[in-house]
Design a protein around this motif. Sequence first.
Motif, PDB file in Angstrom:
ATOM      1  N   VAL A 131       0.850  -1.183   0.000  1.00  0.00           N
ATOM      2  CA  VAL A 131       0.000   0.000   0.000  1.00  0.00           C
ATOM      3  C   VAL A 131       0.888   1.236   0.000  1.00  0.00           C
ATOM      4  O   VAL A 131       1.836   1.323   0.774  1.00  0.00           O
ATOM      5  CB  VAL A 131      -0.935   0.016   1.232  1.00  0.00           C
ATOM      6  N   THR A 132       0.573   2.176  -0.887  1.00  0.00           N
ATOM      7  CA  THR A 132       1.334   3.419  -0.993  1.00  0.00           C
ATOM      8  C   THR A 132       0.378   4.601  -1.130  1.00  0.00           C
ATOM      9  O   THR A 132      -0.773   4.430  -1.525  1.00  0.00           O
ATOM     10  CB  THR A 132       2.272   3.406  -2.223  1.00  0.00           C
ATOM     11  N   THR A 133       0.885   5.787  -0.829  1.00  0.00           N
ATOM     12  CA  THR A 133       0.091   6.983  -1.086  1.00  0.00           C
ATOM     13  C   THR A 133       0.061   7.216  -2.591  1.00  0.00           C
ATOM     14  O   THR A 133       0.962   6.788  -3.321  1.00  0.00           O
ATOM     15  CB  THR A 133       0.672   8.218  -0.371  1.00  0.00           C
ATOM     16  N   ALA A 134      -0.988   7.880  -3.027  1.00  0.00           N
ATOM     17  CA  ALA A 134      -1.159   8.107  -4.464  1.00  0.00           C
ATOM     18  C   ALA A 134      -1.895   9.422  -4.689  1.00  0.00           C
ATOM     19  O   ALA A 134      -2.599   9.915  -3.809  1.00  0.00           O
ATOM     20  CB  ALA A 134      -1.948   6.959  -5.086  1.00  0.00           C
ATOM     21  N   ASP A 135      -1.754   9.938  -5.863  1.00  0.00           N
ATOM     22  CA  ASP A 135      -2.496  11.123  -6.303  1.00  0.00           C
ATOM     23  C   ASP A 135      -3.924  10.685  -6.610  1.00  0.00           C
ATOM     24  O   ASP A 135      -4.149   9.795  -7.446  1.00  0.00           O
ATOM     25  CB  ASP A 135      -1.815  11.700  -7.538  1.00  0.00           C
ATOM     26  N   VAL A 136      -4.886  11.293  -5.953  1.00  0.00           N
ATOM     27  CA  VAL A 136      -6.291  10.916  -6.102  1.00  0.00           C
ATOM     28  C   VAL A 136      -6.837  11.225  -7.494  1.00  0.00           C
ATOM     29  O   VAL A 136      -7.915  10.752  -7.860  1.00  0.00           O
ATOM     30  CB  VAL A 136      -7.141  11.576  -4.989  1.00  0.00           C
ATOM     31  N   THR A 137      -6.092  11.971  -8.304  1.00  0.00           N
ATOM     32  CA  THR A 137      -6.578  12.331  -9.638  1.00  0.00           C
ATOM     33  C   THR A 137      -6.010  11.446 -10.747  1.00  0.00           C
ATOM     34  O   THR A 137      -6.323  11.660 -11.915  1.00  0.00           O
ATOM     35  CB  THR A 137      -6.239  13.799  -9.965  1.00  0.00           C
ATOM     36  N   THR A 138      -5.206  10.435 -10.406  1.00  0.00           N
ATOM     37  CA  THR A 138      -4.648   9.560 -11.441  1.00  0.00           C
ATOM     38  C   THR A 138      -5.737   8.653 -11.999  1.00  0.00           C
ATOM     39  O   THR A 138      -6.741   8.377 -11.333  1.00  0.00           O
ATOM     40  CB  THR A 138      -3.515   8.686 -10.886  1.00  0.00           C
ATOM     41  N   PRO A 139      -5.542   8.146 -13.210  1.00  0.00           N
ATOM     42  CA  PRO A 139      -6.537   7.231 -13.782  1.00  0.00           C
ATOM     43  C   PRO A 139      -6.805   6.006 -12.899  1.00  0.00           C
ATOM     44  O   PRO A 139      -7.964   5.609 -12.753  1.00  0.00           O
ATOM     45  CB  PRO A 139      -5.928   6.839 -15.124  1.00  0.00           C
ATOM     46  N   GLU A 140      -5.776   5.416 -12.299  1.00  0.00           N
ATOM     47  CA  GLU A 140      -6.017   4.233 -11.464  1.00  0.00           C
ATOM     48  C   GLU A 140      -6.801   4.590 -10.206  1.00  0.00           C
ATOM     49  O   GLU A 140      -7.660   3.829  -9.766  1.00  0.00           O
ATOM     50  CB  GLU A 140      -4.728   3.482 -11.139  1.00  0.00           C
ATOM     51  N   SER A 200     -13.785  13.606  -4.449  1.00  0.00           N
ATOM     52  CA  SER A 200     -12.737  13.116  -3.560  1.00  0.00           C
ATOM     53  C   SER A 200     -11.509  14.008  -3.582  1.00  0.00           C
ATOM     54  O   SER A 200     -10.446  13.608  -3.126  1.00  0.00           O
ATOM     55  CB  SER A 200     -12.352  11.687  -3.963  1.00  0.00           C
ATOM     56  N   ASP A 201     -11.657  15.221  -4.099  1.00  0.00           N
ATOM     57  CA  ASP A 201     -10.492  16.100  -4.238  1.00  0.00           C
ATOM     58  C   ASP A 201      -9.911  16.540  -2.904  1.00  0.00           C
ATOM     59  O   ASP A 201      -8.776  17.008  -2.843  1.00  0.00           O
ATOM     60  CB  ASP A 201     -10.816  17.303  -5.119  1.00  0.00           C
ATOM     61  N   ASP A 202     -10.662  16.380  -1.793  1.00  0.00           N
ATOM     62  CA  ASP A 202     -10.120  16.722  -0.477  1.00  0.00           C
ATOM     63  C   ASP A 202      -9.209  15.631   0.078  1.00  0.00           C
ATOM     64  O   ASP A 202      -8.638  15.776   1.154  1.00  0.00           O
ATOM     65  CB  ASP A 202     -11.240  17.042   0.509  1.00  0.00           C
ATOM     66  N   LEU A 203      -9.037  14.552  -0.680  1.00  0.00           N
ATOM     67  CA  LEU A 203      -8.156  13.458  -0.258  1.00  0.00           C
ATOM     68  C   LEU A 203      -6.752  13.677  -0.808  1.00  0.00           C
ATOM     69  O   LEU A 203      -6.092  12.746  -1.275  1.00  0.00           O
ATOM     70  CB  LEU A 203      -8.737  12.113  -0.709  1.00  0.00           C
ATOM     71  N   ALA A 204      -6.327  14.919  -0.754  1.00  0.00           N
ATOM     72  CA  ALA A 204      -4.998  15.330  -1.208  1.00  0.00           C
ATOM     73  C   ALA A 204      -4.517  16.431  -0.268  1.00  0.00           C
ATOM     74  O   ALA A 204      -5.323  17.099   0.381  1.00  0.00           O
ATOM     75  CB  ALA A 204      -5.060  15.846  -2.645  1.00  0.00           C
ATOM     76  N   ALA A 205      -3.208  16.607  -0.206  1.00  0.00           N
ATOM     77  CA  ALA A 205      -2.627  17.640   0.651  1.00  0.00           C
ATOM     78  C   ALA A 205      -3.215  18.991   0.284  1.00  0.00           C
ATOM     79  O   ALA A 205      -3.506  19.231  -0.885  1.00  0.00           O
ATOM     80  CB  ALA A 205      -1.117  17.644   0.496  1.00  0.00           C
ATOM     81  N   PRO A 206      -3.451  19.847   1.205  1.00  0.00           N
ATOM     82  CA  PRO A 206      -3.124  19.744   2.628  1.00  0.00           C
ATOM     83  C   PRO A 206      -4.253  19.171   3.487  1.00  0.00           C
ATOM     84  O   PRO A 206      -4.087  18.998   4.684  1.00  0.00           O
ATOM     85  CB  PRO A 206      -2.864  21.196   3.022  1.00  0.00           C
ATOM     86  N   PHE A 208      -4.593   9.993  -0.091  1.00  0.00           N
ATOM     87  CA  PHE A 208      -5.238   8.845  -0.712  1.00  0.00           C
ATOM     88  C   PHE A 208      -4.232   7.701  -0.776  1.00  0.00           C
ATOM     89  O   PHE A 208      -3.056   7.919  -1.071  1.00  0.00           O
ATOM     90  CB  PHE A 208      -5.702   9.221  -2.129  1.00  0.00           C
ATOM     91  N   LEU A 209      -4.696   6.513  -0.480  1.00  0.00           N
ATOM     92  CA  LEU A 209      -3.859   5.316  -0.498  1.00  0.00           C
ATOM     93  C   LEU A 209      -4.384   4.333  -1.530  1.00  0.00           C
ATOM     94  O   LEU A 209      -5.595   4.171  -1.686  1.00  0.00           O
ATOM     95  CB  LEU A 209      -3.863   4.636   0.874  1.00  0.00           C
ATOM     96  N   ILE A 210      -3.464   3.670  -2.205  1.00  0.00           N
ATOM     97  CA  ILE A 210      -3.810   2.608  -3.152  1.00  0.00           C
ATOM     98  C   ILE A 210      -3.081   1.342  -2.741  1.00  0.00           C
ATOM     99  O   ILE A 210      -1.895   1.370  -2.408  1.00  0.00           O
ATOM    100  CB  ILE A 210      -3.442   3.001  -4.597  1.00  0.00           C
ATOM    101  N   GLY A 211      -3.816   0.239  -2.763  1.00  0.00           N
ATOM    102  CA  GLY A 211      -3.241  -1.061  -2.447  1.00  0.00           C
ATOM    103  C   GLY A 211      -3.097  -1.897  -3.700  1.00  0.00           C
ATOM    104  O   GLY A 211      -3.983  -1.911  -4.563  1.00  0.00           O
TER     105      GLY A 211
END
Length: 176
Positions: A14-23, A62-68, A72-75
Amino acid sequence: MTNTAPRRPDLWAVTTADVTTPEALELLREYYYDVANRYYLLHLGREGTPEELETGLADSPSDDLAAPTGLFLIGRYDGTTHSCAGLRRYDATTVELTRVFVRPTVRATGGGARLLAAVDEAARAMGADRIILDTRLDLVEARAMYLRNGYREIPAYNSGPYSQVWYGKDLTVAAP
């Protein structure tokens, strides 16, 4: 759809990820369709139409799931994207867990527990000492997973239209 993967928690990362990526957007769409269709089936006896689902998804950003304000986490199971979770700041020491999803084909492989362990780590890194969440009563698998992973029922902290049960986890208490 049922689980077709072997139980191999060691294959989860599991890693942090950009919530706006296609995945990330694909996982969020699957999450929304999953919980919305369960609601439609329970309350209306049918699945949501594509228009209803897409409108609901658009109304639930879900745009609030990014800094600050959050993260967002993806597994990934054996390298393939299969789960997600989001954290948003609730107050100075509390974060809210949301958008928790594990694809049905890999449920019961240890991914939910690994995802929630990463959520704990991420919440601590955000300076939180408590995690809260709300969910629906019909999401019994999710509720059981939360209880297995140290969450306890708490008083309501919001009045969302789909909020029926609330959970919290104190991160200052050592895990059993």
